[in-house]
Design a protein around this motif. Structure first.
Motif, PDB file in Angstrom:
ATOM      1  N   THR A 185       0.826  -1.207   0.000  1.00 44.42           N
ATOM      2  CA  THR A 185       0.000   0.000   0.000  1.00 44.42           C
ATOM      3  C   THR A 185       0.860   1.258   0.000  1.00 44.42           C
ATOM      4  N   LEU A 186       1.925   1.276   0.777  1.00 45.85           N
ATOM      5  CA  LEU A 186       2.798   2.452   0.784  1.00 45.85           C
ATOM      6  C   LEU A 186       3.379   2.720  -0.604  1.00 45.85           C
ATOM      7  N   ALA A 187       3.669   1.659  -1.334  1.00 50.92           N
ATOM      8  CA  ALA A 187       4.265   1.809  -2.663  1.00 50.92           C
ATOM      9  C   ALA A 187       3.318   2.483  -3.651  1.00 50.92           C
ATOM     10  N   LYS A 188       2.021   2.518  -3.323  1.00 50.33           N
ATOM     11  CA  LYS A 188       1.047   3.149  -4.203  1.00 50.33           C
ATOM     12  C   LYS A 188       1.031   4.673  -4.058  1.00 50.33           C
ATOM     13  N   HIS A 189       1.702   5.190  -3.053  1.00 46.68           N
ATOM     14  CA  HIS A 189       1.567   6.602  -2.713  1.00 46.68           C
ATOM     15  C   HIS A 189       2.919   7.305  -2.685  1.00 46.68           C
ATOM     16  N   THR A 190       2.877   8.628  -2.754  1.00 47.77           N
ATOM     17  CA  THR A 190       4.075   9.458  -2.663  1.00 47.77           C
ATOM     18  C   THR A 190       3.950  10.375  -1.453  1.00 47.77           C
ATOM     19  N   PRO A 191       5.083  10.787  -0.872  1.00 49.50           N
ATOM     20  CA  PRO A 191       5.029  11.611   0.346  1.00 49.50           C
ATOM     21  C   PRO A 191       4.263  12.921   0.177  1.00 49.50           C
ATOM     22  N   ASP A 192       4.290  13.491  -1.024  1.00 52.03           N
ATOM     23  CA  ASP A 192       3.639  14.785  -1.235  1.00 52.03           C
ATOM     24  C   ASP A 192       2.221  14.652  -1.795  1.00 52.03           C
ATOM     25  N   GLU A 193       1.683  13.437  -1.797  1.00 51.95           N
ATOM     26  CA  GLU A 193       0.365  13.198  -2.367  1.00 51.95           C
ATOM     27  C   GLU A 193      -0.726  13.837  -1.516  1.00 51.95           C
ATOM     28  N   GLU A 194      -1.689  14.467  -2.167  1.00 50.85           N
ATOM     29  CA  GLU A 194      -2.796  15.078  -1.447  1.00 50.85           C
ATOM     30  C   GLU A 194      -3.724  14.007  -0.892  1.00 50.85           C
ATOM     31  N   ASN A 195      -4.166  14.211   0.343  1.00 52.02           N
ATOM     32  CA  ASN A 195      -5.122  13.291   0.960  1.00 52.02           C
ATOM     33  C   ASN A 195      -6.534  13.749   0.589  1.00 52.02           C
ATOM     34  N   HIS A 196      -7.204  12.969  -0.264  1.00 51.54           N
ATOM     35  CA  HIS A 196      -8.526  13.350  -0.747  1.00 51.54           C
ATOM     36  C   HIS A 196      -9.667  12.836   0.131  1.00 51.54           C
TER      37      HIS A 196
END
Length: 271
Positions: A185-196
């Motif tokens: 799951t972490l691999a699907k996201h980036t640190p600067d990704e907006e939380n929608h």
């Protein structure tokens, strides 16, 4: 069970959402905890599918489901899936984040739900006050902010034994499975990704209106404030009850699956 070919996909208004579909009969939906996916229920899917149709989704942004590209609510995603399946109303069984999703959904879409089981959860409006939990959460935030994935996973896994045990007290296979899912799951996201994700508010004022049976299942070694909040949920609804799984903390479904399954199937059989 883990093969991609075992997954079905629902085309939502914002990408595809994955789910397992097994068994036949009255609908039971299994909702997983945060940072992992439907495989948390590896021991529940076959056991429940012997008597029910079991749907085990990957929540948006987890597992094989699409990430959000615009604002969304967990309850809306689940309601859309249930309407797509056209097989309800459903009994919702959720662990941790999944329990919060179950409660949010019965509040927002009561016509789609016939019963609720929450494990290690109440409504989504919960914030830990327990000092040990807050310390671990701070370690997670620090590690994530520093890009230290291994440090984050190490902190995440501390919730499995809880405060009063160590990792040595937990079956290594449980830790391996949780680690694998969390890294995926972490691999699907980036640190600067907006939380929608859009959180629900004012949930507790509506809890007394929940008119379906509600069961809370708590690991006896889970955080005391979380157990208290789950018990509050059971007291506040018209038809609430509590069960405890001894010797476990936040993942009784994984650590003591036979005991967890017996509690859940007994509850479902009483409906």
């Amino acid at each position: 069970m883990n093969a991609a070919s075992d997954l079905c996909f629902f085309t939502s208004s914002d990408g595809e959402l994955a789910y397992r579909d097994a068994g036949a009969g009255d609908l039971v939906v299994l909702l997983h905890s945060g940072f992992v996916d439907h495989r948390v229920f590896e021991a529940q899917i076959p056991a429940l599918a012997a008597g029910y149709r079991v749907i085990a989704p990957d929540v948006r942004g987890h597992g094989a489901s699409a990430n959000a590209t615009r604002p969304f609510r967990w309850a809306d995603d689940l309601a859309a899936l249930l309407r797509h399946l056209d097989a309800g109303p459903a009994a919702l069984v959720g662990v941790s984040m999944g329990g919060a999703i179950a409660t949010d959904t019965v509040l927002e879409y009561p016509e789609l739900v016939r019963a609720v089981v929450v494990s290690g959860a109440a409504t989504s409006e919960f914030e830990y006050t327990d000092p040990w939990v807050r310390q671990v959460q701070a370690e997670q935030a620090r590690a994530l902010g520093a890009g230290d994935i291994e440090g984050w996973v190490a902190a995440f896994l501390r919730f499995v034994p809880g405060e009063h045990r160590t990792l040595d007290d937990v079956d290594p296979a449980v830790l391996t499975r949780l680690r694998e899912m969390a890294l995926g799951t972490l691999a699907k996201h980036t640190p600067d990704e907006e939380n929608h994700h859009v959180p629900m508010t004012d949930t507790w004022s509506r809890v007394p209106k929940i008119d379906v049976p509600v069961l809370t299942v708590n690991g006896a070694l889970d955080a005391p404030d979380l157990i208290a909040e789950a018990e509050r949920l059971a007291r506040t609804v018209p038809d609430g009850r509590c069960a405890t799984v001894e010797g476990t903390a936040h993942y009784p479904d994984m650590e003591r699956p036979d005991a967890f399954n017996e509690i859940v199937t007994g509850f479902l059989g009483s409906l």
